[in-house]
Design a protein around this motif. Structure first.
Motif, PDB file in Angstrom:
ATOM      1  N   ASN A   1     -30.960 -83.628 -23.985  1.00  0.00           N
ATOM      2  CA  ASN A   1     -31.070 -82.206 -24.320  1.00  0.00           C
ATOM      3  C   ASN A   1     -30.015 -81.757 -25.325  1.00  0.00           C
ATOM      4  N   GLY A   2     -29.184 -82.691 -25.787  1.00  0.00           N
ATOM      5  CA  GLY A   2     -28.168 -82.392 -26.777  1.00  0.00           C
ATOM      6  C   GLY A   2     -26.782 -82.134 -26.216  1.00  0.00           C
ATOM      7  N   ASP A   3     -26.640 -82.051 -24.886  1.00  0.00           N
ATOM      8  CA  ASP A   3     -25.317 -81.876 -24.279  1.00  0.00           C
ATOM      9  C   ASP A   3     -24.444 -83.092 -24.552  1.00  0.00           C
ATOM     10  N   ALA A   4     -23.179 -82.846 -24.877  1.00  0.00           N
ATOM     11  CA  ALA A   4     -22.247 -83.947 -25.124  1.00  0.00           C
ATOM     12  C   ALA A   4     -21.937 -84.685 -23.826  1.00  0.00           C
ATOM     13  N   ILE A   5     -21.756 -86.003 -23.933  1.00  0.00           N
ATOM     14  CA  ILE A   5     -21.384 -86.836 -22.788  1.00  0.00           C
ATOM     15  C   ILE A   5     -19.900 -87.157 -22.887  1.00  0.00           C
ATOM     16  N   THR A   6     -19.179 -86.940 -21.799  1.00  0.00           N
ATOM     17  CA  THR A   6     -17.754 -87.253 -21.751  1.00  0.00           C
ATOM     18  C   THR A   6     -17.482 -88.220 -20.606  1.00  0.00           C
ATOM     19  N   ALA A   7     -16.256 -88.683 -20.556  1.00  0.00           N
ATOM     20  CA  ALA A   7     -15.840 -89.589 -19.489  1.00  0.00           C
ATOM     21  C   ALA A   7     -16.024 -88.940 -18.121  1.00  0.00           C
ATOM     22  N   LYS A   8     -15.881 -87.616 -18.044  1.00  0.00           N
ATOM     23  CA  LYS A   8     -16.048 -86.921 -16.767  1.00  0.00           C
ATOM     24  C   LYS A   8     -17.486 -87.031 -16.256  1.00  0.00           C
ATOM     25  N   ASP A   9     -18.456 -87.095 -17.162  1.00  0.00           N
ATOM     26  CA  ASP A   9     -19.847 -87.258 -16.757  1.00  0.00           C
ATOM     27  C   ASP A   9     -20.088 -88.646 -16.165  1.00  0.00           C
TER      28      ASP A   9
ATOM     29  N   LEU B   1     -22.312-102.584 -13.831  1.00  0.00           N
ATOM     30  CA  LEU B   1     -22.321-101.401 -14.694  1.00  0.00           C
ATOM     31  C   LEU B   1     -23.532-101.362 -15.627  1.00  0.00           C
ATOM     32  N   SER B   2     -24.339-102.413 -15.620  1.00  0.00           N
ATOM     33  CA  SER B   2     -25.568-102.429 -16.418  1.00  0.00           C
ATOM     34  C   SER B   2     -26.788-102.050 -15.588  1.00  0.00           C
ATOM     35  N   THR B   3     -26.595-101.744 -14.305  1.00  0.00           N
ATOM     36  CA  THR B   3     -27.716-101.421 -13.430  1.00  0.00           C
ATOM     37  C   THR B   3     -27.908 -99.911 -13.341  1.00  0.00           C
ATOM     38  N   PRO B   4     -29.122 -99.443 -13.067  1.00  0.00           N
ATOM     39  CA  PRO B   4     -29.395 -97.998 -13.072  1.00  0.00           C
ATOM     40  C   PRO B   4     -28.575 -97.169 -12.101  1.00  0.00           C
ATOM     41  N   VAL B   5     -28.072 -97.750 -11.014  1.00  0.00           N
ATOM     42  CA  VAL B   5     -27.242 -96.956 -10.104  1.00  0.00           C
ATOM     43  C   VAL B   5     -25.976 -96.476 -10.807  1.00  0.00           C
ATOM     44  N   ALA B   6     -25.571 -97.173 -11.872  1.00  0.00           N
ATOM     45  CA  ALA B   6     -24.414 -96.774 -12.668  1.00  0.00           C
ATOM     46  C   ALA B   6     -24.834 -95.945 -13.881  1.00  0.00           C
ATOM     47  N   GLY B   7     -26.077 -95.469 -13.890  1.00  0.00           N
ATOM     48  CA  GLY B   7     -26.569 -94.671 -15.003  1.00  0.00           C
ATOM     49  C   GLY B   7     -25.852 -93.333 -15.111  1.00  0.00           C
ATOM     50  N   ILE B   8     -25.702 -92.861 -16.340  1.00  0.00           N
ATOM     51  CA  ILE B   8     -24.984 -91.612 -16.607  1.00  0.00           C
ATOM     52  C   ILE B   8     -25.976 -90.451 -16.540  1.00  0.00           C
ATOM     53  N   VAL B   9     -25.702 -89.498 -15.649  1.00  0.00           N
ATOM     54  CA  VAL B   9     -26.575 -88.342 -15.491  1.00  0.00           C
ATOM     55  C   VAL B   9     -25.793 -87.059 -15.776  1.00  0.00           C
ATOM     56  N   ASN B  10     -26.523 -86.021 -16.114  1.00  0.00           N
ATOM     57  CA  ASN B  10     -25.936 -84.735 -16.474  1.00  0.00           C
ATOM     58  C   ASN B  10     -25.691 -83.906 -15.215  1.00  0.00           C
ATOM     59  N   PRO B  11     -24.455 -83.472 -14.968  1.00  0.00           N
ATOM     60  CA  PRO B  11     -24.174 -82.639 -13.799  1.00  0.00           C
ATOM     61  C   PRO B  11     -25.005 -81.360 -13.760  1.00  0.00           C
ATOM     62  N   ASN B  12     -25.543 -80.936 -14.892  1.00  0.00           N
ATOM     63  CA  ASN B  12     -26.398 -79.752 -14.917  1.00  0.00           C
ATOM     64  C   ASN B  12     -27.793 -80.028 -14.360  1.00  0.00           C
ATOM     65  N   ASP B  13     -28.169 -81.314 -14.296  1.00  0.00           N
ATOM     66  CA  ASP B  13     -29.498 -81.698 -13.807  1.00  0.00           C
ATOM     67  C   ASP B  13     -29.468 -82.318 -12.418  1.00  0.00           C
ATOM     68  N   TYR B  14     -28.325 -82.867 -12.030  1.00  0.00           N
ATOM     69  CA  TYR B  14     -28.220 -83.602 -10.769  1.00  0.00           C
ATOM     70  C   TYR B  14     -27.096 -83.008  -9.921  1.00  0.00           C
ATOM     71  N   GLU B  15     -27.422 -82.630  -8.684  1.00  0.00           N
ATOM     72  CA  GLU B  15     -26.406 -82.090  -7.789  1.00  0.00           C
ATOM     73  C   GLU B  15     -25.473 -83.192  -7.318  1.00  0.00           C
ATOM     74  N   LYS B  16     -24.237 -82.802  -7.048  1.00  0.00           N
ATOM     75  CA  LYS B  16     -23.208 -83.773  -6.697  1.00  0.00           C
ATOM     76  C   LYS B  16     -23.496 -84.495  -5.387  1.00  0.00           C
ATOM     77  N   ASN B  17     -23.994 -83.771  -4.395  1.00  0.00           N
ATOM     78  CA  ASN B  17     -24.129 -84.347  -3.054  1.00  0.00           C
ATOM     79  C   ASN B  17     -25.561 -84.362  -2.547  1.00  0.00           C
ATOM     80  N   LYS B  18     -26.527 -84.253  -3.456  1.00  0.00           N
ATOM     81  CA  LYS B  18     -27.922 -84.200  -3.036  1.00  0.00           C
ATOM     82  C   LYS B  18     -28.794 -84.955  -4.030  1.00  0.00           C
TER      83      LYS B  18
END
Length: 534
Positions: free
Chosen positions: A114-122, A172-189
């Motif tokens: 969606n154009g949001d920047a990805i950072t180490a925090k993500d 780190l190459s497996t999908p469980v380590a995939g980078i997701v956007n905190p705006n789309d995915y809740e932290k604990n759900k």
């Protein structure tokens, strides 16, 4: 009809202690109609599995093959296999001599679709989220060696490990380590339903009916930055109820390519045909099939009962009657082509023997016949599974030592029931998360294992698995790995059956189909094109 055979480089099971490289950006795309791929994988959202495409939950080859197109990881397994290479990362590597601290620097300009920047925090958010949710699929166990995740600035991520883990770059190459956007995915759900968002080579639109995916349309992500070269603009994946329907669609030209799962008869027919406009690609495969035991269940709680099953099963007959040349008998959880493999079950039991099985049960005071049900899934590993389990049933019943029946169940009900411990004995398949012996042992034996198995062996968990992970040289790790395989053969919490090959059939105007699957059965849609090969 032409037949092509692909031989991948012989690098399976080899790791390097330090991995660092810079990947190229995505390039190239031939426009035109979508390339249509057929599969018999079924994707269903249910009460027991409401979030099939959440990276923190998904843990089967079908859902992973959706996520690998859409959710980017720091590392990626390269074309033709081999050591993992940086993907969302610009470079990665162990930054200490003990393989306990792993650092990655992100590429500049990374963006979500969606154009949001990805950072180490993500990245930290995504990894910590999967570890914290601890989904009952067991996928979080791939990240179990992580102690803490640290960020430095916007681009550096440091993983502090609990203990040495030479396989960590692969994880780190497996999908469980995939980078997701905190705006789309809740932290604990978990994110229920079929929505997927990430920064991978494609975005995806899902069409579902009655909580089941009918098709998924993958469109080239204009914001993608990574090393993959995308050779098409759009790929459509259609899900078929049967392999016969899928094969008919390929012959009619309704789809361009079909992959798992074709039937043995379909593969044989394509292999023997000549002329025509469909190519069959045979590729080395690391898929295995096995029986798993609920070692707390009364019918198979005795080790002697499980050993007697191991003593009676005739793998050669099973393979020849069902799969022919498309599979080979397997005598360990670790495939024969993986560094660290040993024929532990053959060494322990030799050829099938009624007298030896009788002795095992008699010495343990087990009354015969032992009544047991063999459970299998009807729609996840192909239609030949039913025939396979009939043969297993007949082999055991013929001995007179067992009274066996079989029960088939659809995957959406089978997997939750297996996880709950409802089955005493059940059949499963395994497509590796990454091509290393550790990934054929730890997922079934370690704490928080994939099967939810009650079986525990403290020597395996506390000593042998950690020891094997300390060795970047996987040949050196073989001593510990072989000991694990010997213990499994003796105590039989799982019983390996066979190792299979893998196939893709494609119409002859489709290029790149020989690269569309790697040895871990990872679907690489970006390799596909239409027209003349480069």
């Amino acid at each position: 009809m032409n037949r092509k055979t692909l031989v991948l480089p012989a690098v399976v099971g080899l790791l390097a202690p330090v991995l660092a490289a810079c990947g190229g950006s995505a390039s190239g795309s031939n426009s035109g109609d979508a390339i249509v791929v057929g599969t018999t994988d079924r994707f269903t959202a249910s009460k027991d599995a409401p979030a099939p495409f959440d990276p923190a939950y998904a843990y089967d080859v079908g859902t992973w093959n959706v996520l690998r197109q859409t959710v980017q990881t720091l590392m990626v397994q390269p074309r033709g296999d081999g050591q993992p290479q940086p993907e969302a990362a610009e470079k990665c590597g162990f930054s200490d001599s003990g393989n306990e601290r792993y650092s990655c620097t992100l590429r500049e300009g990374l963006q979500f679709s969606n154009g949001d920047a990805i950072t180490a925090k993500d990245v930290k958010f995504s990894i910590d989220r999967a570890r914290a949710i601890k989904a009952d699929s067991g996928v979080f166990a791939l990240l179990s060696t992580i102690d803490t995740v640290e960020t430095r600035g916007d681009r550096e991520v440091i993983f502090h490990l609990k203990s040495a883990d030479a396989t960590f770059p692969f994880k780190l190459s497996t999908p469980v380590a995939g980078i997701v956007n905190p705006n789309d995915y809740e932290k604990n759900k978990l994110r229920d339903g079929f929505s997927v968002d990430g920064s991978g080579p494609y975005t995806v639109q899902i069409e579902a009916k009655d909580d089941t995916v009918v098709k998924a349309v993958f469109t080239k992500n204009p914001h993608y930055t990574g090393q993959l070269k995308i050779k098409n603009s759009k790929v459509e994946m259609r899900s078929f109820e049967t392999a016969a329907a899928m094969g008919s669609a390929l012959e009619k030209g309704d789809i361009d390519l079909m992959t798992r799962s074709m039937t043995p008869a379909q593969i044989t027919k394509l292999d023997n045909a000549s002329g025509g406009n469909i190519n069959l690609n045979e590729m080395p495969g690391l898929e295995i099939r096995y029986l798993a035991f609920n070692t707390n269940a009364p019918s198979v709680k005795s080790t002697a009962v499980r050993q007697a099953v191991a003593q009676l099963i005739n793998r050669g007959e099973l393979v020849s009657k069902v799969y022919g040349s498309q599979a080979e008998p397997l005598y360990s959880l670790v495939p024969a082509t993986i560094t660290g493999h040993s024929n532990a079950f053959f060494n322990r039991y030799g050829d099938p023997s009624l007298s030896k099985a009788q002795t095992l049960l008699s010495k343990a005071g087990i009354a015969t016949p032992v009544k047991v049900t063999l459970h299998y899934t009807t729609d996840h590993y192909g239609s030949a599974t039913a025939q396979e389990f009939e043969i297993l049933k007949n082999q055991l019943n013929k001995s007179g030592l067992f009274d066996v029946r079989t029960q088939g169940t659809s995957w959406d009900k089978f997997r939750p029931a297996e996880q709950k411990g409802d089955y005493d004995v059940y059949g499963m398949g395994w497509f590796p998360d990454f091509p290393d012996a550790d990934n054929y042992l730890a997922p079934f034996l370690d704490k928080d294992n994939f099967l939810g198995s009650p079986y525990v062996n403290t020597k395996i968990n506390n000593t042998l698995i950690p020891d094997s992970r300390r060795e970047a040289d996987r040949l050196t790790a073989s001593k510990s790995l072989n000991q694990i395989q010997d213990i499994v053969a003796d105590e039989v919490p799982v019983l390996p059956l066979w190792q299979g090959k893998q196939y893709i059939a494609a119409r002859d105007d489709i290029t790149g189909s020989e690269w569309a699957l790697n040895s871990s059965s990872t679907l690489q849609l970006w390799e596909l094109g239409r027209g003349v090969s480069e």
